[in-house]
Design an enzyme around this catalytic site. Structure first.
Site, PDB file in Angstrom:
ATOM      1  N   HIS A 275      -6.276  -0.455   4.640  1.00  0.00           N
ATOM      2  CA  HIS A 275      -5.781   0.918   4.512  1.00  0.00           C
ATOM      3  C   HIS A 275      -6.968   1.842   4.778  1.00  0.00           C
ATOM      4  O   HIS A 275      -7.794   2.082   3.907  1.00  0.00           O
ATOM      5  CB  HIS A 275      -5.227   1.120   3.095  1.00  0.00           C
ATOM      6  CG  HIS A 275      -4.653   2.482   2.827  1.00  0.00           C
ATOM      7  ND1 HIS A 275      -3.571   2.672   1.994  1.00  0.00           N
ATOM      8  CD2 HIS A 275      -5.004   3.716   3.244  1.00  0.00           C
ATOM      9  CE1 HIS A 275      -3.296   3.981   1.916  1.00  0.00           C
ATOM     10  NE2 HIS A 275      -4.160   4.628   2.668  1.00  0.00           N
TER      11      HIS A 275
ATOM     12  N   THR B 227       0.855  -1.180   0.000  1.00  0.00           N
ATOM     13  CA  THR B 227       0.000   0.000   0.000  1.00  0.00           C
ATOM     14  C   THR B 227       0.892   1.230   0.000  1.00  0.00           C
ATOM     15  O   THR B 227       1.918   1.281   0.680  1.00  0.00           O
ATOM     16  CB  THR B 227      -1.040  -0.034   1.145  1.00  0.00           C
ATOM     17  OG1 THR B 227      -2.100   0.857   0.832  1.00  0.00           O
ATOM     18  CG2 THR B 227      -0.446   0.349   2.496  1.00  0.00           C
TER      19      THR B 227
ATOM     20  N   CYS C 266      -3.639   8.461   6.821  1.00  0.00           N
ATOM     21  CA  CYS C 266      -4.295   7.150   6.806  1.00  0.00           C
ATOM     22  C   CYS C 266      -3.491   6.150   7.645  1.00  0.00           C
ATOM     23  O   CYS C 266      -2.318   6.368   7.919  1.00  0.00           O
ATOM     24  CB  CYS C 266      -4.376   6.595   5.388  1.00  0.00           C
ATOM     25  SG  CYS C 266      -5.453   7.530   4.304  1.00  0.00           S
TER      26      CYS C 266
END
Lengths: 127, 148, 172
Positions: free
Chosen positions: C47, C24, C30
């Protein structure tokens, strides 16, 4: 291997938090017992096997400092490692507790992982 | 330590304790007209300096904080547990504040106790601060013997 | 041959292919949560973008992985469905940085992190390793065979967040 851990704190919620944290560690069996002050802890340790004591400092009847001194002078109990778990984070206090025999010190507030790591360090076990 | 330094200590201790074990954080100071809470908890400390420390919040905010601390749903938090958690919160906030005020002294803290409603601590000068949290408002205060 | 599986923003992937690596990119505020069962070689990566779906129920229905409170239970359920066992799971967390473009508003990275911590505590889940906060973006590579988690920050060399389980990482 199962470790018998004695949680000594006058606050029932704090005892239940510590118990819950230890029960979340799956890698070892931690069998938790509780005592509400130093005197109750001493009485318990004289009657059952205890592998590790986690103790608060400020407690009525017998505080954590006196508990440590009593454990140190009792031949049958002096080998039990003690980790102090306290809101008192002043350097003076930490040094004092380590000097009278504490093997570890966890300052509140703490994350569950901090407590787990300190217990694993003192017991000499790894994940 | 002067009043503005003590006020900053109250913020730092609230951030440390709330983020560490209550999974929340002060969003900022509460507006002037924020409602005063009606649960108060206080304790005294002996050491250099000696003094008293306390907090004040609403039962609803207390319950939300207790649920986060205990890892429970709000409905499972009894009034008794709520009070015990607020006592523990006061204990931790006080410990955190004292280590910032004087890190080499050894302090003895009394057991935190819920104060009767309407108890008057105005007789003693103290520094207080009310924080806005996602859960509501939390006031903390400290009075040391040499509080200006 | 490794088989990279990219996990987008507000998404989640579970894999039991030991040749796969979950990747990711550019976690700012995040948070990525990685869970791994070394015995059955099952791993999942979530995520998430925001702490709480409470303000946006419709969006949470459509994209539950955007939010901590709706995404985390699905991450664990997904791994259990592929054979992972709760008592063997290693959990790690990365991200939650305070990004420059958020100056003036409450630090969403910290809120995300506190929300994740709160949910995990309520579920009785301890975290093996975390690399959170700060101001830098992070990219995660998560090796399904070994459970190794590597992080790469903007302009910094990659480092290990979670080490490979002994004997399992064939690419070292």
């Amino acid at each position: 291997m199962t470790f018998n851990i004695l949680i000594v704190d006058d606050s029932p919620v704090m005892r239940s938090i510590v118990r819950r944290m230890l029960e979340s560690v799956h890698a070892h069996g931690f069998n938790c017992q509780e005592a509400e002050n130093g005197q109750a802890a001493l009485d318990f340790a004289r009657s059952a096997r205890v592998d590790l004591i986690l103790t608060d400092i400020n407690m009525p009847v017998m505080d954590g400092e006196e508990l440590l001194r009593n454990l140190e002078t009792d031949e049958s109990l002096q080998a039990i490692p003690v980790i102090v778990v306290s809101t008192d984070k002043t350097e003076g206090r930490v040094q004092q507790m380590m000097k009278i025999g504490a093997r570890g010190y966890v300052r509140k507030p703490f994350m569950p992982e901090t407590l787990r790591n300190e217990i694993q360090r003192v017991l000499g076990v790894m994940r | 330590m002067n009043a503005s330094e003590l006020s900053n200590v109250l913020l730092l201790s609230a951030s440390e304790v709330l983020e560490g074990m209550f999974y929340t954080s002060p969003l900022g100071d509460a507006p002037e007209d924020a409602p005063a809470g009606d649960i108060s908890v206080a304790l005294s400390f002996q050491g250099q300096p000696p003094g008293t420390f306390g907090l004040c919040t609403s039962p609803e905010t207390g319950r939300k904080l207790a649920a986060s601390f205990l890892g429970l749903d709000e409905e499972s938090v009894t009034d008794e547990k709520n009070e015990e958690v607020l006592c523990e919160l006061a204990n931790m906030l006080c410990g955190s504040a004292l280590s910032r005020i004087e890190s080499n002294s050894i302090f003895a803290l009394s057991q935190p106790k819920k104060e009767p409603a309407g108890s008057d601590r105005a007789a003693q000068p103290s520094v207080s601060r009310t924080f806005e949290l996602e859960e509501g408002f939390l006031t903390t205060w400290i009075a040391t013997e040499n509080t200006p | 041959m490794t088989n990279p599986i990219v996990v987008g923003i507000g998404d989640c992937k579970i894999s039991r292919d030991p040749d796969s690596v979950l990747v990711t990119y550019a976690l700012g505020s995040c948070i990525a949560i990685m869970i791994h069962d070394p015995l059955v070689q099952v791993g999942g990566l979530l995520h998430l973008m925001l702490p709480d779906s409470g303000t946006n129920r419709d969006k949470a229905q459509e994209k539950p992985f955007m939010f901590a409170d709706t995404g985390i239970p699905l991450l664990f359920q997904g791994a259990y469905a592929k054979g992972a066992n709760r008592s063997r799971l290693a959990v790690s967390i990365a991200g939650g940085a305070q990004m420059m473009d958020e100056a003036g508003v409450f630090n969403i990275g910290k809120r995300n992190y506190l929300a994740v911590r709160k949910i995990l505590w309520k579920a009785g889940v301890l975290v093996q390793a975390e690399d959170v906060g700060g101001v830098n973006s992070r990219t995660v590579h998560f090796d399904i065979a070994s459970g190794k988690v590597s992080l790469r920050g903007a302009g910094t060399p990659s480092h290990e967040l979670v080490a490979a389980k002994a004997g399992a990482d064939r690419r070292n």
